[in-house]
Design a protein around this motif. Structure first.
Motif, short mmCIF file in Angstrom:
data_model
loop_
_atom_site.label_atom_id
_atom_site.label_comp_id
_atom_site.label_asym_id
_atom_site.label_seq_id
_atom_site.Cartn_x
_atom_site.Cartn_y
_atom_site.Cartn_z
N GLN A 396 0.84 -1.20 0.00
CA GLN A 396 0.00 0.00 0.00
C GLN A 396 0.88 1.26 0.00
OE1 GLN A 396 -1.98 1.00 3.73
NE2 GLN A 396 -3.90 1.38 2.62
N ALA A 397 1.91 1.26 0.84
CA ALA A 397 2.83 2.40 0.91
C ALA A 397 3.63 2.54 -0.38
CB ALA A 397 3.77 2.24 2.10
N MET A 398 4.04 1.42 -0.98
CA MET A 398 4.79 1.47 -2.24
C MET A 398 3.93 2.03 -3.35
SD MET A 398 6.60 -2.28 -1.89
CE MET A 398 7.66 -2.66 -0.49
N TRP A 399 2.68 1.64 -3.41
CA TRP A 399 1.78 2.17 -4.44
C TRP A 399 1.46 3.64 -4.22
CZ3 TRP A 399 -1.92 -2.67 -4.57
CH2 TRP A 399 -1.34 -3.66 -5.38
N LYS A 400 1.43 4.06 -2.97
CA LYS A 400 1.17 5.47 -2.67
C LYS A 400 2.24 6.35 -3.29
CE LYS A 400 0.16 8.57 1.21
NZ LYS A 400 0.05 8.69 2.68
N GLN A 401 3.47 5.81 -3.38
CA GLN A 401 4.58 6.56 -3.97
C GLN A 401 4.35 6.87 -5.45
OE1 GLN A 401 7.40 7.72 -2.23
NE2 GLN A 401 6.09 7.11 -0.51
N ILE A 402 3.49 6.11 -6.11
CA ILE A 402 3.21 6.38 -7.53
C ILE A 402 1.79 6.92 -7.71
CG2 ILE A 402 4.87 4.66 -8.36
CD1 ILE A 402 2.44 2.82 -8.99
N GLY A 403 1.15 7.33 -6.61
CA GLY A 403 -0.15 7.97 -6.69
C GLY A 403 -1.34 7.03 -6.70
#
Length: 532
Positions: A396-403
């Motif tokens: 979830q945090a990794m995907w947040k980095q790409i919006g």
């Protein structure tokens, strides 16, 4: 009666209850083995299950033509011998003289009935596709062909069974250790219907039979006195606990309430290695942890969206920082050490630095119409487990980095997998552990004909063609080459987001003997016993 006499009478009663006469008059206390399976069984019918947690129970209760040795290698089970035709298409099995737990003889017709039952589309067995190597199985299961008598399984006499295949299948004998190939008692099913699996009705042909099932609490099995090798089975009773709370299970293990736990929370690894170094077992495991994506549901039908999600997942951070128990980062479908497959597949982009991958992911999302003013929103579902939650939070945090905004949804295993089989998902946690040691077992999950077990509904004609072709040839080198081509198609299409290749993690009491670490992580109670 006086209190002294009561205590004496009670002691005498306990002594007699605890002892049983065996062999040469040697007294033995009842041996009870307690294991945590980490999941509530959907059923106790081997044709209606699909989980490793269910395999513990049905694998103890039923005996296929082949079975698992203590090290999980295939050995003779209900069949004592067999012959294979020169063209590799016809297997003739000679059944051993053995009985169902109610004393009725097991016959070749029982196996004919059982194979027809699981293949029959009316049974709706989600795992039936695994038997597609048998002649006409796929056509009959799909409804393309009618008449179960056309299935390539027939009884020559009561103790001789013949199975004909579509093409040479080098792993067929090992496949027969799997619960989809287990016999079920026709005489009980016809008398009791779906209630045949209830305690009191339950009949099996393996080392144990089920005597109790209290949902979400425990399943209990007793040693089957009619099992052909009962004299060598040391455990009298097995209690299976379905608790999915790894931390709670570990506490029960430490308290001596459980002899074996199928898993533990990776966050506990440092503590366990320090406090329980001999009980903590980690071993290579033929399994892949992955996130299927629903390729039929917009916007995930867009390959750019799927690629962006996969690019942004830092597998190395998950294995090295979140789990820390020896798992290997995965970029492909087939884990290392599978059959004669060789090195796992990894796309070229897997070698790029994470920042470059994140930049590429943002670019792909922009091309698909997503950005800061219109973020991609999705649901990431996982089944109950501390490890699954920690991985989902990290992703979830990794995907947040790409919006990308991911909503995390947790469900118990039974509900979670039911929804996956109905293709009710955006992105979800799943895993596959080898039923037999061949790459086909993993890649078959992405065939169109696999149906419910192809959770994300990936479908590619060339992939399907390659998988069908590999099943028709005997040359192992050529088979592996075709499957490598198929895997490249699926991964390049981002049908899955592979996360990591497994190691098995278990807690094993020092009292438990006969336990053998193995790459299939299958441990039948038949081979074990407790000391001390």
């Amino acid at each position: 009666m006086s209190s002294g006499k009561l205590r004496a009478a009670a002691a005498t009663a306990i002594a007699f209850a605890a002892l049983s006469l065996a062999g040469h008059g040697v007294a033995r206390a009842e041996m009870v083995y307690r294991m945590a399976t980490m999941g509530e069984p959907k059923s106790l019918d081997p044709h209606m299950v699909s989980g490793t947690w269910e395999n513990y129970i049905v694998g103890d209760a039923f005996l296929g033509l082949m079975t698992d040795a203590a090290d999980a290698k295939p050995i003779p089970g209900a069949a004592e011998s067999w012959t294979i035709s020169d063209d590799g298409l016809t297997y003739t099995f000679k059944l051993r003289d053995h009985k169902w737990s109610d004393g009725r003889p097991v016959t070749a017709e029982d196996f004919v009935y059982s194979f027809r039952r699981i293949i029959d589309p009316a049974t709706a067995a989600e795992y039936a596709y695994i038997l597609n190597p048998i002649k006409n199985a796929a056509k009959l299961n799909s409804g393309e062909m009618k008449g179960m008598e056309n299935l390539g399984v027939r009884a020559i006499d009561d103790r001789t069974l013949e199975i004909t295949l579509e093409g040479p299948t080098g792993y067929f004998l090992e496949l027969l250790t799997h619960y989809t190939a287990f016999p079920v008692p026709r005489h009980v099913i016809e008398a009791k219907g779906q209630d045949w699996v209830k305690p009191g009705n339950f009949v099996s042909n393996g080392a144990f039979y089920v005597t109790e099932w209290t949902p979400h609490a425990r399943v209990v099995s007793a040693r089957n006195p009619n099992f052909y090798d009962a004299a060598n089975v040391k455990i009298d009773k097995v209690i299976y606990y379905p608790d999915e709370d790894r931390n709670a299970v570990t506490k029960r293990f430490r308290a001596g309430e459980i002899d074996y736990a199928d898993d533990f929370a990776s966050e506990q690894i440092d503590f366990l290695k320090r406090e329980l170094p001999k009980e903590t077992r980690i071993h290579p495991y033929l399994g892949t942890y992955y996130y299927p994506i629903n390729v039929k549901k917009p916007p995930f039908d867009n390959p750019d969206v799927r690629r962006a999600l996969s690019l942004a997942v830092d597998r190395e951070a998950i294995t090295d920082k979140v789990l820390k128990t020896g798992e290997l980062p995965a970029y492909g479908v087939v884990p290392p050490g599978t059959g004669e497959y060789g090195q796992p597949y990894a796309p070229d982009w897997s070698k790029l630095p994470l920042k470059e991958r994140q930049a590429k992911a943002k670019e792909l999302l922009k091309q698909a119409g997503f950005g800061p003013d219109k973020p991609l929103k999705l649901e990431l579902a996982y089944n109950t487990s501390e490890n699954h939650k920690r991985i989902a939070v990290a992703v979830q945090a990794m995907w947040k980095q790409i919006g990308v905004q991911a909503e995390l949804v947790n469900r118990e295993a039974k509900v979670h997998y039911d929804m996956l089989k109905q293709h009710q998902l955006d992105v979800a946690r799943a895993a596959w552990v080898a039923d037999y040691n061949d790459p086909q077992n993993f890649l078959s999950l992405l065939e169109t004909r696999t149906g419910p077990m192809n959770y994300g509904q990936f479908s590619d004609p060339e992939f399907d063609r390659l998988m069908l072709e590999q099943g028709r040839i005997r040359d192992q080198g050529k088979r592996m080459e075709l499957m490598h081509q198929a895997e490249k198609i699926a991964i390049d299409a981002d049908a899955w987001i592979p996360i990591y290749y497994y190691v098995s993690k278990a807690l094993v009491s020092q009292r438990l003997k006969g336990y053998v670490d193995n790459t299939k992580h299958i441990h039948r109670s038949r081979w074990m016993w407790l000391e001390g």
